[in-house]
Design a protein around this motif. Structure first.
Motif, mmCIF file in Angstrom:
data_model
loop_
_atom_site.group_PDB
_atom_site.id
_atom_site.type_symbol
_atom_site.label_atom_id
_atom_site.label_comp_id
_atom_site.label_asym_id
_atom_site.label_seq_id
_atom_site.Cartn_x
_atom_site.Cartn_y
_atom_site.Cartn_z
ATOM 1 N N GLY A 1 -1.262 -3.419 8.851
ATOM 2 C CA GLY A 1 -0.058 -3.740 9.814
ATOM 3 C C GLY A 1 0.004 -5.264 10.092
ATOM 4 O O GLY A 1 0.854 -6.029 9.926
ATOM 5 N N PHE B 1 6.680 0.624 6.431
ATOM 6 C CA PHE B 1 6.145 -0.316 7.185
ATOM 7 C C PHE B 1 6.504 -1.778 6.541
ATOM 8 O O PHE B 1 6.572 -2.910 7.241
ATOM 9 C CB PHE B 1 4.691 -0.357 7.280
ATOM 10 C CG PHE B 1 4.370 0.807 8.495
ATOM 11 C CD1 PHE B 1 4.577 0.708 9.623
ATOM 12 C CD2 PHE B 1 4.065 1.959 7.730
ATOM 13 C CE1 PHE B 1 4.323 1.689 10.421
ATOM 14 C CE2 PHE B 1 3.850 3.126 8.682
ATOM 15 C CZ PHE B 1 3.789 2.922 9.929
ATOM 16 N N ILE C 1 2.970 -7.456 8.526
ATOM 17 C CA ILE C 1 4.454 -7.162 8.706
ATOM 18 C C ILE C 1 5.194 -8.350 9.282
ATOM 19 O O ILE C 1 6.286 -8.518 8.761
ATOM 20 C CB ILE C 1 4.381 -5.854 9.744
ATOM 21 C CG1 ILE C 1 3.885 -4.542 9.171
ATOM 22 C CG2 ILE C 1 5.938 -5.557 10.168
ATOM 23 C CD1 ILE C 1 3.708 -3.397 9.886
ATOM 24 N N TRP D 1 4.896 5.183 2.504
ATOM 25 C CA TRP D 1 4.314 4.701 3.938
ATOM 26 C C TRP D 1 4.833 3.155 3.675
ATOM 27 O O TRP D 1 5.178 2.636 4.496
ATOM 28 C CB TRP D 1 3.111 4.824 4.104
ATOM 29 C CG TRP D 1 2.865 6.493 4.697
ATOM 30 C CD1 TRP D 1 2.864 7.512 3.853
ATOM 31 C CD2 TRP D 1 2.092 6.969 5.766
ATOM 32 N NE1 TRP D 1 2.784 8.932 4.317
ATOM 33 C CE2 TRP D 1 2.142 8.219 5.615
ATOM 34 C CE3 TRP D 1 1.516 6.141 6.815
ATOM 35 C CZ2 TRP D 1 1.486 9.276 6.437
ATOM 36 C CZ3 TRP D 1 1.011 7.350 7.644
ATOM 37 C CH2 TRP D 1 0.926 8.689 7.556
ATOM 38 N N LEU E 1 9.546 0.328 13.812
ATOM 39 C CA LEU E 1 8.645 -0.209 14.815
ATOM 40 C C LEU E 1 9.521 -1.030 15.975
ATOM 41 O O LEU E 1 9.109 -1.281 16.854
ATOM 42 C CB LEU E 1 7.707 -1.363 14.115
ATOM 43 C CG LEU E 1 6.589 -0.872 13.402
ATOM 44 C CD1 LEU E 1 5.918 -1.915 12.683
ATOM 45 C CD2 LEU E 1 5.719 0.457 14.126
#
Length: 476
Positions: A348, A418, A374, A414, A320
């Motif tokens: 998120g 993240f 996050i 995944w 990100l």
């Protein structure tokens, strides 16, 4: 392994957890147990089905009571469900069905595990496994994802073609009683290729399916090139439930990537429901959409948008950093049995958001709780000095709507993209105000970490059924 008993109760009477109406389900006694699947992201230890106490008056409240491992490693237990639910009441051939067996697929292994919750619901026993070769040979599918008890059998959505091939994904039918794979459900597939969820409007003979991606698109993590090329799923498909004939495809727009959970109204006379998209490639927002029927056609409209939150690049995971923002990543939604409250998890940012959907065309935000996330990770009140890892992900709502359960892992590959620092497992319960709206975290309920033997936890099912397990046959 084989089942040894017929899946109805011992005296042949109807299972009281099969409810005629949504109101009957909401009024029935609450859950005393929750079942939660856990998996080892490294694929080195067996995955397991956990039993958690949910009766506030019990000494086992908020505690892991037992767990049962599945054979082998690398299954990645993910979604699972009951052999029977309230939809069985519409079908005379299944009027002695009972909510007794939990069917637990391995998303990576394509193996199905059948657990019997009788005689001791606190300690389900593994009584049957269905090997991936049977799923491939009889239905042409692999990577089983979501299942629901339905008219012609147990409907099992699958992401991959036979032996892990990249599609088309679709739906396999399992026998209600032997759990053998019967066949693929679709008779005329039309343009559908990608798969994810399946559910229906039972009284209208309409099924709905959604889209994520094929095995190669998901198993190694989110593929940035595919995301930017808008290759993940962005359509809903409507089908004739009884025949498996494709009726209509509705494209939400290819910017809206990954159309996931299907939450049709529980009112059996309704023809609307909600779904979510994970990310908009143009602005990193996420969204919730409402489908509805108008005449013979279905239409889909965006009703909720969650924007991305700006953040310093240094605080973001590598995936990100170029964007300077945290995408909400709506990964689950759940609709209360009375069709009034919609819960949206933004994995998120770590938010669980409650909306009043008394008017489903215009959801009204009423409450939110942030857990993990996050960046700026939020703690649980039971351990206020320890920020939570992961974020609000899988949501399950009790039948009366007063309790909401959350877990924090999405999918191993995944998770690493993240939350690269790792995810420690946790399960949270929130109390919901079902009159005016509101959410509060229950400080007494917090199984986490080694309570789950270090396995990450994903979906939850509640004893006696929950908001995402049943479809109902009667309005009153």
């Amino acid at each position: 392994m084989t089942t040894t008993e017929h899946p109805h109760d011992h005296d042949g009477h109807q299972d009281p957890t099969l409810y005629r109406t949504p109101a009957d389900a909401a009024a029935a006694p609450g859950e005393g147990l929750a079942y939660v699947v856990g998996f080892d992201p490294a694929g080195a230890r067996p995955d397991a089905l956990f039993t958690v106490g949910t009766d506030p008056g019990s000494a086992a409240y908020g505690r892991v009571i037992a767990h049962a491992e599945v054979p082998g490693v690398g299954n990645e237990l993910h979604h699972f469900g009951w052999n029977a639910c309230s939809s069985a009441l519409a079908h005379a051939g299944h009027h002695h069905a009972a909510r007794r067996y939990l069917i637990v697929p391995g998303l990576r292994s394509s193996r199905l595990h059948v657990f019997d919750t009788v005689p001791d619901p606190t300690r389900p026993r593994l009584v049957k496994t269905v090997e991936p070769g049977e799923l491939a040979a009889r239905a042409g599918y692999s990577r089983p994802h979501t299942l629901h008890c339905g008219p012609d059998g147990v409907f099992l959505s699958c992401l991959g073609g036979a032996d892990g091939a990249d599609g088309p994904g679709g739906v396999a039918l399992l026998d209600h009683e032997s759990f053998e794979v019967l066949r693929g459900w679709e008779s005329e597939r039309g343009p559908q290729h990608l798969a994810y969820d399946v559910w229906w409007h039972l009284a209208q003979n309409i099924a709905v399916t959604s889209e994520w991606g094929t095995p190669s698109m998901i198993e190694g993590g989110l593929v940035p090139d595919l995301l930017l090329a808008r290759r993940y799923g962005h359509c809903l498909h409507f089908w004739e439930l009884g025949t498996g004939r494709h009726l209509q495809q509705v494209d939400l727009g290819d910017a809206h990537q990954m159309v996931l959970e299907l939450r049709p109204a529980h009112d059996p006379e309704a023809t609307w429901g909600f779904t979510n998209t994970v990310i908009d490639v143009e602005d990193l927002s996420a969204s919730v959409w409402r489908w509805h029927r108008d005449g013979d056609e279905f239409h889909v409209t965006k009703v909720i948008t969650l924007p991305a939150e700006p953040a310093p690049a240094d605080d973001l995971p590598p995936a990100l950093k170029p964007f300077g923002a945290v995408p909400p990543l709506i990964t689950d939604v759940d609709l209360s049995v009375d069709d009034r409250w919609l819960y949206v998890s933004a994995w998120g940012t770590g938010d669980l958001i409650q909306y009043d959907v008394s008017d489903p065309r215009r959801p009204r935000r009423t409450a939110a709780v942030r857990l993990g996330g996050i960046i700026a990770r939020r703690p649980h009140p039971a351990v206020p000095d320890v920020p939570l890892t992961g974020g609000a992900q899988m949501v399950e709502v009790s039948r009366d709507g007063q309790r909401v359960y959350l877990t924090n892992s999405l999918y191993a590959a995944w998770d690493e993209q993240f939350y690269p620092a790792g995810i420690e497992p946790w399960m949270v319960k929130l109390d919901a105000d079902t009159s005016r709206g509101g959410l509060s975290v229950d400080g007494r309920f917090f199984p986490h970490g080694e309570d789950f033997a270090g396995l990450r936890v994903h979906q939850t099912r509640l004893q006696g059924g929950d908001a995402s397990s049943d479809s109902y046959c009667y309005r009153r």
